[in-house]
Design an enzyme around this catalytic site. Structure first.
Site, short mmCIF file in Angstrom:
data_model
loop_
_atom_site.label_atom_id
_atom_site.label_comp_id
_atom_site.label_asym_id
_atom_site.label_seq_id
_atom_site.Cartn_x
_atom_site.Cartn_y
_atom_site.Cartn_z
N ALA A 146 0.80 -1.24 0.00
CA ALA A 146 0.00 0.00 0.00
C ALA A 146 0.83 1.28 0.00
CB ALA A 146 -1.00 0.03 1.14
N ALA A 147 2.13 1.18 -0.28
CA ALA A 147 2.94 2.41 -0.39
C ALA A 147 2.38 3.27 -1.53
CB ALA A 147 4.39 2.07 -0.66
N GLY A 148 2.13 2.61 -2.67
CA GLY A 148 1.60 3.34 -3.82
C GLY A 148 0.21 3.91 -3.52
N ASP A 149 -0.62 3.15 -2.83
CA ASP A 149 -1.97 3.64 -2.50
C ASP A 149 -1.90 4.84 -1.56
OD1 ASP A 149 -3.07 1.64 -4.04
OD2 ASP A 149 -3.32 0.25 -2.36
P1 ATP Z 1 2.88 -0.91 -3.84
O1 ATP Z 1 2.40 -1.74 -5.00
O2 ATP Z 1 3.96 -1.55 -3.01
O3 ATP Z 1 1.81 -0.30 -3.03
P2 ATP Z 1 3.77 0.82 -5.95
O4 ATP Z 1 4.59 -0.15 -6.73
O5 ATP Z 1 2.45 1.23 -6.49
O6 ATP Z 1 3.64 0.36 -4.45
P3 ATP Z 1 6.12 2.39 -5.52
O7 ATP Z 1 6.66 3.03 -6.73
O8 ATP Z 1 6.81 1.17 -5.00
O9 ATP Z 1 4.58 2.17 -5.75
O10 ATP Z 1 6.11 3.44 -4.31
C1 ATP Z 1 5.23 4.55 -4.26
C2 ATP Z 1 5.83 5.60 -3.34
O11 ATP Z 1 5.98 5.05 -2.03
C3 ATP Z 1 7.23 6.07 -3.72
O12 ATP Z 1 7.20 7.10 -4.71
C4 ATP Z 1 7.75 6.56 -2.38
O13 ATP Z 1 7.17 7.82 -2.05
C5 ATP Z 1 7.15 5.54 -1.40
N1 ATP Z 1 8.05 4.40 -1.15
C6 ATP Z 1 7.99 3.16 -1.68
N2 ATP Z 1 8.98 2.37 -1.20
C7 ATP Z 1 9.68 3.13 -0.34
C8 ATP Z 1 10.84 2.91 0.50
N3 ATP Z 1 11.46 1.72 0.53
N4 ATP Z 1 11.28 3.94 1.26
C9 ATP Z 1 10.67 5.14 1.25
N5 ATP Z 1 9.58 5.42 0.49
C10 ATP Z 1 9.09 4.43 -0.29
#
Ligand code: ATP
Length: 313
Positions: free
Chosen positions: A259-262
């Site tokens: 949920a980092a992306g969310d």
């Molecule tokens: P997910 O599918 O894991 O929810 P995602 O693949 O849609 O994520 P990411 O590009 O991995 O999205 O990450 C989205 C944002 O989350 C990044 O731009 C950053 O702000 C934050 N983020 C992700 N991973 C990290 C990390 N290891 N440390 C700090 N910030 C992070």
């Protein structure tokens, strides 16, 4: 003047079980540490937006989604309301079950996920039509791809005709029509989604520039390619000129990036609603997403406004 964000998307109950390894065909495996977490990309982004909104400014966050006629769905709807979301467009679908994700987490840290869309499959263009007012009144509409595409297209068309800005987080990745892409104001793919939609593998700034160009050629003004711990590549096309740059994220001790992306998307839209600059909105979203990766789980890891403001102070 107060602003409105409407989020349209999926609602899932995540059943998470830790396993020594993924179950093989015919195998009955004993797992450990089972728990149910509230998830679904739509719900995660809506909860992020609600937790991060400063409601004293008069802004409002609507959620359009579907739950089944079951207890877990009703409990989730109640939790969304407690987070501050307007849930009057969260429909209970008779005879359906709430969406489910069965998640095995192996000792290696890898996930294996099986989804049953359940009521999410009932989020059709007719449901969008029933809740037209939620899109008409919105300044921004935020969607993802875990619900039927015909409804996403219908919502995007309605939004565009009303001057509501359309934002798509194209996850999980799937090919999209030029018609839908042409209706978007902002797109927020990660590296994998960017490759599926543009055919360009994002390995460095150079390739990010090329991928962003493909999106701009489809008519999208603002492209944000999220790069995990590296931050985002932001590209804007205005009056025929394209400008882009990488905006780094925050360095934290990541324990679970679910949920980092969310969280990033919900936070980003919250900040846009407050009329912050794109740079400030990305910084705010980076902070919220960075906090989320320091805690386990999807919705439990999404921080509050206070936590995020303190992180940035
Ligand atoms: P997910 O599918 O894991 O929810 P995602 O693949 O849609 O994520 P990411 O590009 O991995 O999205 O990450 C989205 C944002 O989350 C990044 O731009 C950053 O702000 C934050 N983020 C992700 N991973 C990290 C990390 N290891 N440390 C700090 N910030 C992070």
């Amino acid at each position: 003047m107060s602003k409105v964000l409407t989020i349209l998307g999926s609602i899932n109950a995540d059943h998470v079980i830790s396993v020594p390894h993924f179950a093989r065909p015919g195998e009955t495996l004993t797992g450990s540490q089972y728990h149910i977490a509230y998830g679904g990309k739509g719900a995660n982004q809506a909860v992020a937006a609600a937790r991060l909104t400063d409601f004293s400014l008069g802004n409002k966050v609507n959620f359009i989604g579907c739950i089944g006629s079951d207890e877990i769905g009703r409990a989730m709807k109640k939790a969304f309301e407690q987070d501050g979301l307007d849930v009057s467009a969260v429909n209970e679908i008779a005879g359906e079950t709430t969406g489910v994700a069965m998640i095995q987490v192996a000792e290696s840290g890898e996930n294996s996920i099986v989804i049953s869309a359940g009521a999410n499959g009932a989020l059709t263009a007719e449901v969008v039509a029933q809740h037209e007012d939620k899109i008409r009144q919105a300044d921004y509409l935020l969607m993802q791809l875990e619900t039927p595409l015909d409804a996403i297209l219908a919502a995007a068309k309605l939004a565009q005709s009303q001057g509501t800005k359309v934002v798509l987080n194209p996850a999980p990745a799937r090919p999209l029509s030029d018609e839908l892409l042409g209706l978007l104001d902002i797109i927020t793919p990660n590296e994998t989604e960017t490759e599926i939609l543009t055919g360009i593998q994002v390995k460095d700034e150079q390739s990010a520039v090329l991928a962003a160009q493909v999106f701009h050629q489809k008519g999208i003004e603002t492209v944000l390619i999220t790069l995990g711990s590296k931050g985002v590549y932001i590209s804007q096309q205005q009056s025929g000129k394209i400008e882009g740059q990488i905006i780094s994220g925050f360095r934290v001790n990541a324990v679970d990036t679910t949920a980092a992306g969310d969280t990033f998307n919900g936070a980003f839209l919250t900040a846009l609603l407050e009329e912050r600059s794109l740079f400030d909105a990305i910084r705010f979203a980076h902070a919220a997403a960075a906090i989320s990766v320091t805690c386990k789980g999807a919705q439990p890891s999404i921080p509050s406004r206070l936590e995020t403001d303190n992180f940035l102070a």
